[in-house]
Design an enzyme around this catalytic site. Structure first.
Site, PDB file in Angstrom:
ATOM      1  N   PRO A 104       0.816  -1.224   0.000  1.00  0.00           N
ATOM      2  CA  PRO A 104       0.000   0.000   0.000  1.00  0.00           C
ATOM      3  C   PRO A 104       0.845   1.268   0.000  1.00  0.00           C
ATOM      4  O   PRO A 104       2.062   1.207   0.197  1.00  0.00           O
ATOM      5  CB  PRO A 104      -0.778  -0.110   1.322  1.00  0.00           C
ATOM      6  CG  PRO A 104       0.083  -0.958   2.201  1.00  0.00           C
ATOM      7  CD  PRO A 104       0.824  -1.897   1.296  1.00  0.00           C
ATOM      8  N   SER A 122       3.811  -9.184  -6.390  1.00  0.00           N
ATOM      9  CA  SER A 122       3.287  -7.873  -5.980  1.00  0.00           C
ATOM     10  C   SER A 122       3.817  -6.799  -6.930  1.00  0.00           C
ATOM     11  O   SER A 122       4.878  -6.969  -7.537  1.00  0.00           O
ATOM     12  CB  SER A 122       3.773  -7.511  -4.572  1.00  0.00           C
ATOM     13  OG  SER A 122       3.322  -8.426  -3.626  1.00  0.00           O
ATOM     14  N   GLU A 179       1.527  -9.030 -12.061  1.00  0.00           N
ATOM     15  CA  GLU A 179       0.221  -9.559 -12.430  1.00  0.00           C
ATOM     16  C   GLU A 179      -0.603  -8.466 -13.106  1.00  0.00           C
ATOM     17  O   GLU A 179      -0.701  -7.360 -12.604  1.00  0.00           O
ATOM     18  CB  GLU A 179      -0.495 -10.073 -11.172  1.00  0.00           C
ATOM     19  CG  GLU A 179      -1.805 -10.748 -11.463  1.00  0.00           C
ATOM     20  CD  GLU A 179      -1.683 -11.762 -12.604  1.00  0.00           C
ATOM     21  OE1 GLU A 179      -0.925 -12.723 -12.475  1.00  0.00           O
ATOM     22  OE2 GLU A 179      -2.346 -11.558 -13.644  1.00  0.00           O
ATOM     23  N   LYS A 227       5.040  -2.776 -15.045  1.00  0.00           N
ATOM     24  CA  LYS A 227       3.759  -2.877 -14.333  1.00  0.00           C
ATOM     25  C   LYS A 227       3.282  -1.497 -13.891  1.00  0.00           C
ATOM     26  O   LYS A 227       2.113  -1.132 -14.087  1.00  0.00           O
ATOM     27  CB  LYS A 227       3.917  -3.820 -13.129  1.00  0.00           C
ATOM     28  CG  LYS A 227       2.702  -3.918 -12.246  1.00  0.00           C
ATOM     29  CD  LYS A 227       1.471  -4.498 -12.930  1.00  0.00           C
ATOM     30  CE  LYS A 227       0.238  -4.265 -12.084  1.00  0.00           C
ATOM     31  NZ  LYS A 227      -0.993  -4.728 -12.681  1.00  0.00           N
ATOM     32  N   VAL A 232     -17.538   8.374 -12.786  1.00  0.00           N
ATOM     33  CA  VAL A 232     -17.332   9.178 -11.592  1.00  0.00           C
ATOM     34  C   VAL A 232     -15.863   9.125 -11.127  1.00  0.00           C
ATOM     35  O   VAL A 232     -15.477   9.832 -10.201  1.00  0.00           O
ATOM     36  CB  VAL A 232     -18.330   8.696 -10.513  1.00  0.00           C
ATOM     37  CG1 VAL A 232     -18.046   7.259 -10.116  1.00  0.00           C
ATOM     38  CG2 VAL A 232     -18.337   9.567  -9.296  1.00  0.00           C
ATOM     39  N   CYS A 241      -5.160  -0.278  -6.903  1.00  0.00           N
ATOM     40  CA  CYS A 241      -3.890  -0.191  -7.642  1.00  0.00           C
ATOM     41  C   CYS A 241      -3.593   1.134  -8.328  1.00  0.00           C
ATOM     42  O   CYS A 241      -2.494   1.661  -8.175  1.00  0.00           O
ATOM     43  CB  CYS A 241      -3.848  -1.300  -8.685  1.00  0.00           C
ATOM     44  SG  CYS A 241      -3.734  -2.922  -7.920  1.00  0.00           S
TER      45      CYS A 241
HETATM   46  N1  LIG Z   1      -5.799  -6.321  -6.711  1.00  0.00           N
HETATM   47  C1  LIG Z   1      -5.440  -6.278  -7.971  1.00  0.00           C
HETATM   48  O1  LIG Z   1      -6.248  -6.193  -8.882  1.00  0.00           O
HETATM   49  C2  LIG Z   1      -3.967  -6.355  -8.352  1.00  0.00           C
HETATM   50  C3  LIG Z   1      -3.627  -6.588  -9.686  1.00  0.00           C
HETATM   51  C4  LIG Z   1      -2.285  -6.679 -10.012  1.00  0.00           C
HETATM   52  C5  LIG Z   1      -1.322  -6.523  -9.025  1.00  0.00           C
HETATM   53  N2  LIG Z   1      -1.680  -6.274  -7.732  1.00  0.00           N
HETATM   54  C6  LIG Z   1      -0.625  -6.161  -6.719  1.00  0.00           C
HETATM   55  O2  LIG Z   1      -0.544  -7.402  -6.031  1.00  0.00           O
HETATM   56  C7  LIG Z   1      -0.181  -7.193  -4.655  1.00  0.00           C
HETATM   57  C8  LIG Z   1      -1.211  -7.824  -3.748  1.00  0.00           C
HETATM   58  O3  LIG Z   1      -2.465  -7.181  -3.954  1.00  0.00           O
HETATM   59  P1  LIG Z   1      -3.812  -7.790  -3.389  1.00  0.00           P
HETATM   60  O4  LIG Z   1      -4.905  -6.961  -3.972  1.00  0.00           O
HETATM   61  O5  LIG Z   1      -3.825  -9.263  -3.592  1.00  0.00           O
HETATM   62  O6  LIG Z   1      -3.633  -7.462  -1.813  1.00  0.00           O
HETATM   63  P2  LIG Z   1      -4.467  -8.050  -0.593  1.00  0.00           P
HETATM   64  O7  LIG Z   1      -4.370  -7.040   0.481  1.00  0.00           O
HETATM   65  O8  LIG Z   1      -5.806  -8.519  -1.065  1.00  0.00           O
HETATM   66  O9  LIG Z   1      -3.645  -9.365  -0.160  1.00  0.00           O
HETATM   67  C9  LIG Z   1      -2.391  -9.364   0.421  1.00  0.00           C
HETATM   68  C10 LIG Z   1      -2.325 -10.454   1.487  1.00  0.00           C
HETATM   69  O10 LIG Z   1      -0.977 -10.575   1.945  1.00  0.00           O
HETATM   70  C11 LIG Z   1      -1.010 -10.943   3.316  1.00  0.00           C
HETATM   71  N3  LIG Z   1       0.288 -10.676   3.939  1.00  0.00           N
HETATM   72  C12 LIG Z   1       0.915  -9.488   4.144  1.00  0.00           C
HETATM   73  N4  LIG Z   1       2.111  -9.667   4.698  1.00  0.00           N
HETATM   74  C13 LIG Z   1       2.276 -11.003   4.859  1.00  0.00           C
HETATM   75  C14 LIG Z   1       3.326 -11.803   5.377  1.00  0.00           C
HETATM   76  N5  LIG Z   1       4.471 -11.263   5.824  1.00  0.00           N
HETATM   77  N6  LIG Z   1       3.160 -13.145   5.405  1.00  0.00           N
HETATM   78  C15 LIG Z   1       2.017 -13.700   4.947  1.00  0.00           C
HETATM   79  N7  LIG Z   1       0.988 -12.993   4.421  1.00  0.00           N
HETATM   80  C16 LIG Z   1       1.123 -11.658   4.384  1.00  0.00           C
HETATM   81  C17 LIG Z   1      -2.140 -10.104   3.887  1.00  0.00           C
HETATM   82  O11 LIG Z   1      -2.624 -10.662   5.093  1.00  0.00           O
HETATM   83  C18 LIG Z   1      -3.172 -10.161   2.740  1.00  0.00           C
HETATM   84  O12 LIG Z   1      -4.118 -11.200   2.921  1.00  0.00           O
HETATM   85  C19 LIG Z   1      -0.044  -5.673  -4.503  1.00  0.00           C
HETATM   86  O13 LIG Z   1       1.302  -5.328  -4.681  1.00  0.00           O
HETATM   87  C20 LIG Z   1      -0.874  -5.140  -5.640  1.00  0.00           C
HETATM   88  O14 LIG Z   1      -0.432  -3.877  -6.055  1.00  0.00           O
HETATM   89  C21 LIG Z   1      -2.993  -6.212  -7.378  1.00  0.00           C
END
Ligand SMILES: NC(=O)c1ccc[n+]([C@@H]2O[C@H](COP(=O)([O-])OP(=O)(O)OC[C@H]3O[C@@H](n4cnc5c(N)ncnc54)[C@H](O)[C@@H]3O)[C@@H](O)[C@H]2O)c1
Length: 465
Positions: free
Chosen positions: A96, A134, A164, A223, A273, A279
C-alpha cells in the site's frame, strides 16, 4: 536450482495470490501449490466447505477452487513449512501507499515485502526461486536480493519479477487468457535458467509467444507504467466529460468516435465518476515519488495530474448532487446503487462511492446503499478509514439494504456508483413511484438509458452529457 518446478508457495492469499494460484493449480495438476497468509480468518474462509463462501468474489473462481483445492491447491497459515518445501516462492503481499515517515502518502510501503524476504532467508535450506508478484517500485529486487544474500543460510536465490496484469471482476478470464505474461530476471546463466523454469509453468496453458522475458528492472517498471497508462486514459476521457457537459457534446459519442481510430482504440474510454481500486492511485503515486526521488519534477507533475483529475471528478459529482437538489441535501435520503469500485467484485478499496458518501454526509445527507456483494461492515470500515468523523456518526448516516427497491423508497435521488449489470434490468417505474418528487438519477457510470428514464418522469443526469 531445480529446473523443473514441482512445489510452489505463494505468500499472500489476497485478490492476486488467491485467484492466480488457483488457476496455476488448475492448469498444472502436477505442481503442488500452497497459498499462505498470516491472516487466519482469510485462510479459514479460503478453506470454507462451500466454495461460494471463499473470501474473494470473482466470476468463475469458486468452481476452480472447488476443482483444485485438496488435490494440488492448499491454503494454510504455516508460512515456514510452505517456504521450506517450495522450489519457487511467489511474494503476493500488499504494497500500500505509505501512511507515515518519508514518502508518506506517495511511496509504496515495502515493510510486508521485506518481512517476506527475511522469512524466506531464515527458513530456506536449499536453493529457491523468489518471484515478485506484488507490484513493486523499480529496483526493489536489489533490496530483496541484499536481504536474502546477507541474512540467508548460504543457499542460492534467483529473483524474478512476474507482475500480475489481471483486472478484478474479470480475474479468472484474464488469468486463463492473458494478453501476455511478463517475466524479468538476471542476464546470468542462473537467472536465465530460473526464467525458463517459470516460463514452463505458464506454458502449460499460455502460448509461448505471449510469454515475454526481459531484464528485471524493465519488468518491474512495466507494471507501474501499464497502470499509469490505463488510469491516464480514464482521466483523459473524464477531463473531456466536463467539457461535454458545458458544450452540448456527448462524451459517449466522443468516446465512440475517437475509439474507432485504431491508433487510439476503444477500451478504457468510458467516462465515469472516477477510477477506484487498490492499484491505480497507489501505483501512480509511487511512480510520481520515484520520478521525484531522481529529481525529475516535470515527469512527476505529468503523472500527478492523472490523480488530480480523478479527485476532481469525484468531488464534482458530489458537488453536482448538492447543487441540483436545490443546494441542500440536509436530511434528504440519497440512495447509492453500488459501493464496490467496479462490477463483479466485492473489493471496495478506493471506491469512488466512499468519497462521495463522505462528502454528502458532510452536507448532512442520509445515505442509503444497496450493493449485491458488499456487506454493511465493509462500507462502514471504508468510511472509518477516512477518519472524517466517528464510526458511530457514520453508522447513523449510512443505512444499508438487502433489497434495492427498499433502498430507493422515499429517496430524493439515486446515484449509480457501480456498473452492476442488474441495475439496468430493474423496474425503474416502481422505483420512481416510491421516490420523493422530483425524482433524480445521477448516473456516475453512464449505465442507464436516458430517454427511458426521462419518459418515466425522472430528472436524469449522466457524466459527460
Ligand atoms: N488487486 C489487484 O487487482 C492487483 C492486480 C495486479 C497486481 N496487484 C498487486 O498485487 C499485490 C497484492 O495485492 P492484493 O490486492 O492481492 O492485496 P491483498 O491485500 O488482497 O492481499 C495481500 C495479502 O498478503 C497478506 N500478507 C501481508 N504480509 C504477509 C506476510 N508477511 N506473510 C504472509 N501474508 C502476508 C495479507 O494478510 C493479505 O491477505 C499488490 O502489490 C498489488 O499492487 C494487485
Amino acid at each position: 536450482m531445480k529446473s523443473k518446478i514441482t512445489k510452489i508457495c505463494c505468500i499472500g492469499a489476497g485478490y492476486v495470490g488467491g485467484p492466480t494460484m488457483a488457476v496455476i493449480a488448475q492448469k498444472c495438476p502436477d505442481i503442488q501449490v500452497t497459498v499462505v497468509d498470516l491472516n487466519t480468518e482469510r485462510i479459514a474462509a479460503w478453506n470454507s466447505e462451500n466454495t461460494d463462501d471463499i473470501p474473494i468474489y470473482e466470476p468463475g473462481l469458486s468452481t476452480i477452487v472447488a476443482e483444485a483445492r485438496g488435490r494440488n491447491l492448499f491454503f494454510s497459515t504455516d508460512v515456514e513449512l510452505a517456504i521450506d518445501e517450495a522450489d519457487v516462492i511467489f511474494i503476493s503481499v500488499n504494497t500500500p501507499t505509505k501512511t507515515y515517515g518519508k514518502g508518506k502518502g506517495m511511496a509504496a510501503d515495502l515493510k510486508y515485502i521485506e518481512l517476506c524476504a527475511r522469512e524466506i532467508a531464515k527458513v530456506a535450506k536449499d536453493n529457491k526461486i523468489v518471484v515478485e508478484k506484488s507490484t513493486l517500485p523499480v529496483r526493489t529486487a536489489e533490496a530483496i536480493k541484499s536481504i536474502l544474500n546477507n541474512t540467508g543460510n548460504g543457499v542460492q536465490f534467483q529473483i524474478l519479477s512476474n507482475p500480475e496484469f489481471l483486472a478484478e471482476g474479470t480475474a479468472v478470464t484474464d488469468l486463463l487468457h492473458p494478453d501476455r505474461i511478463l517475466i524479468g530476471g538476471d542476464p546470468t546463466p542462473e537467472g536465465q535458467t530460473a526464467i525458463q523454469a517459470l516460463v514452463e509453468v505458464y506454458a502449460n496453458w499460455v502460448a509461448v509467444e505471449k510469454i515475454v522475458t526481459t531484464n528485471i528492472w524493465s519488468s518491474e517498471l512495466s507494471k507501474l507504467t501499464a497502470n499509469a497508462f490505463l488510469a491516464q486514459r480514464i482521466s483523459s476521457i473524464n477531463a473531456i466529460s466536463e467539457l461535454c457537459e458545458k458544450t452540448g457534446a456527448n462524451v459517449n459519442e466522443v468516446a465512440r468516435a475517437i475509439g474507432m481510430d485504431s491508433r487510439i482504440g476503444s477500451k478504457f474510454l468510458k467516462a465515469s465518476v472516477g477510477f477506484g481500486g487498490s492499484c491505480f492511485q497507489k501505483d501512480i503515486l509511487n511512480l510520481v515519488y520515484i520520478a521525484k526521488s531522481y529529481g525529475m519534477n516535470e515527469i512527476a507533475d505529468y503523472w500527478d495530474q492523472v490523480i488530480i483529475m480523478n479527485n476532481h471528478q469525484k468531488k464534482r459529482f458530489a458537488d453536482n448532487i448538492v447543487q441540483t437538489l436545490y443546494n441542500t441535501v440536509a436530511d434528504k435520503k440519497i440512495t447509492f446503487l453500488g459501493w464496490a469500485f467496479k462490477k463483479d467484485t466485492n473489493d471496495t478499496r478506493e471506491s469512488a462511492a466512499i468519497y462521495i458518501a463522505n462528502d454528502l454526509i458532510n452536507e448532512q445527507a442520509k445515505i442509503a446503499v444497496y450493493d449485491p456483494k458488499v456487506p454493511r461492515k465493509k462500507m462502514l470500515a471504508d468510511l472509518d478509514y477516512l477518519e472524517t468523523r466517528s464510526y458511530k456518526a457514520n453508522a447513523k448516516n449510512l443505512d444499508t439494504f438487502e433489497n434495492p427497491y427498499e433502498a430507493c423508497e422515499n429517496a430524493h435521488a439515486v446515484a449509480i456508483l457501480t456498473e452492476w449489470d442488474e441495475f439496468i434490468t430493474y423496474n425503474w417505474q416502481k422505483i420512481y413511484d416510491a421516490m420523493q418528487k422530483p425524482a433524480f438519477v445521477f448516473d456516475g457510470r453512464n449505465l442507464l438509458n436516458k430517454s427511458e428514464l426521462e419518459a418515466i418522469g425522472f430528472i436524469y443526469q449522466a457524466i459527460g452529457s
